[in-house]
Design a protein around this motif. Sequence first.
Motif, PDB file in Angstrom:
ATOM      1  N   GLN A   1      -7.578   4.108   2.842  1.00 35.90           N
ATOM      2  CA  GLN A   1      -7.379   4.622   1.485  1.00 35.90           C
ATOM      3  C   GLN A   1      -6.151   3.986   0.831  1.00 35.90           C
ATOM      4  N   GLY A   2      -5.088   3.808   1.590  1.00 41.36           N
ATOM      5  CA  GLY A   2      -3.898   3.139   1.064  1.00 41.36           C
ATOM      6  C   GLY A   2      -4.199   1.703   0.673  1.00 41.36           C
ATOM      7  N   GLN A   3      -5.005   1.011   1.485  1.00 38.49           N
ATOM      8  CA  GLN A   3      -5.386  -0.369   1.176  1.00 38.49           C
ATOM      9  C   GLN A   3      -6.270  -0.426  -0.058  1.00 38.49           C
ATOM     10  N   ASP A   4      -7.180   0.532  -0.204  1.00 38.95           N
ATOM     11  CA  ASP A   4      -8.042   0.589  -1.381  1.00 38.95           C
ATOM     12  C   ASP A   4      -7.206   0.769  -2.650  1.00 38.95           C
ATOM     13  N   ILE A   5      -6.228   1.650  -2.606  1.00 39.43           N
ATOM     14  CA  ILE A   5      -5.345   1.860  -3.756  1.00 39.43           C
ATOM     15  C   ILE A   5      -4.574   0.580  -4.050  1.00 39.43           C
ATOM     16  N   PHE A   6      -4.049  -0.060  -3.034  1.00 42.60           N
ATOM     17  CA  PHE A   6      -3.300  -1.315  -3.186  1.00 42.60           C
ATOM     18  C   PHE A   6      -4.163  -2.383  -3.860  1.00 42.60           C
TER      19      PHE A   6
ATOM     20  N   PRO B   1       0.843  -1.204   0.000  1.00 40.86           N
ATOM     21  CA  PRO B   1       0.000   0.000   0.000  1.00 40.86           C
ATOM     22  C   PRO B   1       0.879   1.256   0.000  1.00 40.86           C
ATOM     23  N   PRO B   2       0.478   2.286  -0.748  1.00 42.72           N
ATOM     24  CA  PRO B   2       1.318   3.486  -0.846  1.00 42.72           C
ATOM     25  C   PRO B   2       1.370   4.307   0.431  1.00 42.72           C
ATOM     26  N   TYR B   3       0.380   4.150   1.310  1.00 41.21           N
ATOM     27  CA  TYR B   3       0.414   4.761   2.630  1.00 41.21           C
ATOM     28  C   TYR B   3      -0.573   4.025   3.526  1.00 41.21           C
ATOM     29  N   PRO B   4      -0.473   4.236   4.841  1.00 45.88           N
ATOM     30  CA  PRO B   4      -1.292   3.465   5.773  1.00 45.88           C
ATOM     31  C   PRO B   4      -2.775   3.844   5.719  1.00 45.88           C
ATOM     32  N   GLY B   5      -3.603   2.963   6.258  1.00 44.05           N
ATOM     33  CA  GLY B   5      -5.020   3.258   6.403  1.00 44.05           C
ATOM     34  C   GLY B   5      -5.866   2.689   5.278  1.00 44.05           C
TER      35      GLY B   5
ATOM     36  N   THR C   1       2.123   5.073 -10.705  1.00 46.46           N
ATOM     37  CA  THR C   1       3.322   5.769 -11.165  1.00 46.46           C
ATOM     38  C   THR C   1       2.936   7.006 -11.972  1.00 46.46           C
ATOM     39  N   GLU C   2       1.941   6.855 -12.839  1.00 43.64           N
ATOM     40  CA  GLU C   2       1.490   7.999 -13.631  1.00 43.64           C
ATOM     41  C   GLU C   2       0.895   9.090 -12.729  1.00 43.64           C
ATOM     42  N   TRP C   3       0.166   8.672 -11.677  1.00 41.95           N
ATOM     43  CA  TRP C   3      -0.379   9.664 -10.751  1.00 41.95           C
ATOM     44  C   TRP C   3       0.751  10.425 -10.061  1.00 41.95           C
ATOM     45  N   GLN C   4       1.773   9.733  -9.611  1.00 43.59           N
ATOM     46  CA  GLN C   4       2.876  10.401  -8.912  1.00 43.59           C
ATOM     47  C   GLN C   4       3.540  11.442  -9.815  1.00 43.59           C
ATOM     48  N   GLU C   5       3.703  11.105 -11.093  1.00 47.75           N
ATOM     49  CA  GLU C   5       4.291  12.061 -12.030  1.00 47.75           C
ATOM     50  C   GLU C   5       3.362  13.256 -12.234  1.00 47.75           C
ATOM     51  N   HIS C   6       2.063  12.982 -12.376  1.00 46.89           N
ATOM     52  CA  HIS C   6       1.089  14.054 -12.571  1.00 46.89           C
ATOM     53  C   HIS C   6       1.005  14.942 -11.319  1.00 46.89           C
ATOM     54  N   GLN C   7       1.026  14.307 -10.161  1.00 45.17           N
ATOM     55  CA  GLN C   7       0.991  15.047  -8.903  1.00 45.17           C
ATOM     56  C   GLN C   7       2.169  16.011  -8.805  1.00 45.17           C
ATOM     57  N   THR C   8       3.338  15.560  -9.186  1.00 44.18           N
ATOM     58  CA  THR C   8       4.530  16.403  -9.153  1.00 44.18           C
ATOM     59  C   THR C   8       4.353  17.610 -10.069  1.00 44.18           C
ATOM     60  N   ARG C   9       3.807  17.374 -11.264  1.00 45.80           N
ATOM     61  CA  ARG C   9       3.559  18.492 -12.185  1.00 45.80           C
ATOM     62  C   ARG C   9       2.569  19.489 -11.576  1.00 45.80           C
TER      63      ARG C   9
ATOM     64  N   VAL D   1      -5.737  -0.352  -7.755  1.00 44.44           N
ATOM     65  CA  VAL D   1      -5.007   0.530  -8.664  1.00 44.44           C
ATOM     66  C   VAL D   1      -3.719  -0.164  -9.096  1.00 44.44           C
ATOM     67  N   SER D   2      -3.441  -0.123 -10.389  1.00 43.37           N
ATOM     68  CA  SER D   2      -2.236  -0.773 -10.912  1.00 43.37           C
ATOM     69  C   SER D   2      -0.985   0.042 -10.613  1.00 43.37           C
ATOM     70  N   LYS D   3       0.134  -0.631 -10.689  1.00 40.82           N
ATOM     71  CA  LYS D   3       1.426   0.036 -10.517  1.00 40.82           C
ATOM     72  C   LYS D   3       1.597   1.124 -11.578  1.00 40.82           C
ATOM     73  N   GLN D   4       1.166   0.844 -12.801  1.00 36.72           N
ATOM     74  CA  GLN D   4       1.255   1.817 -13.893  1.00 36.72           C
ATOM     75  C   GLN D   4       0.451   3.080 -13.571  1.00 36.72           C
ATOM     76  N   ALA D   5      -0.798   2.912 -13.142  1.00 38.10           N
ATOM     77  CA  ALA D   5      -1.645   4.065 -12.825  1.00 38.10           C
ATOM     78  C   ALA D   5      -1.058   4.865 -11.661  1.00 38.10           C
TER      79      ALA D   5
END
Length: 90
Positions: free
Chosen positions: A26-31, A20-24, A40-48, A34-38
Amino acid sequence: MTRTVFCRKYQQELEGLDKPPYPGPQGQDIFDNVSKQAWTEWQEHQTRLINEKHLVMTDPDARKYLKEQMQKFLSGGDFDQAEGYVPEGQ
């Protein structure tokens, strides 16, 4: 063996996250959904978004905004774009 999930964003079976990307919940729901690809793309978009909109992450409104955008992005909904961003090769 690679773990797969039915990705909420891409509506297909894709490689899942390693943890999971973070605890709790919401992190479990993403785990779980949500795919690793999606992710990774979110992290890049978030940075932008953070860079182009000059978001200050200590500001609760900025964190709330990013959380809303993450939910839209990962669910395949309409999400904000970073103004001034030009993808490589264009």
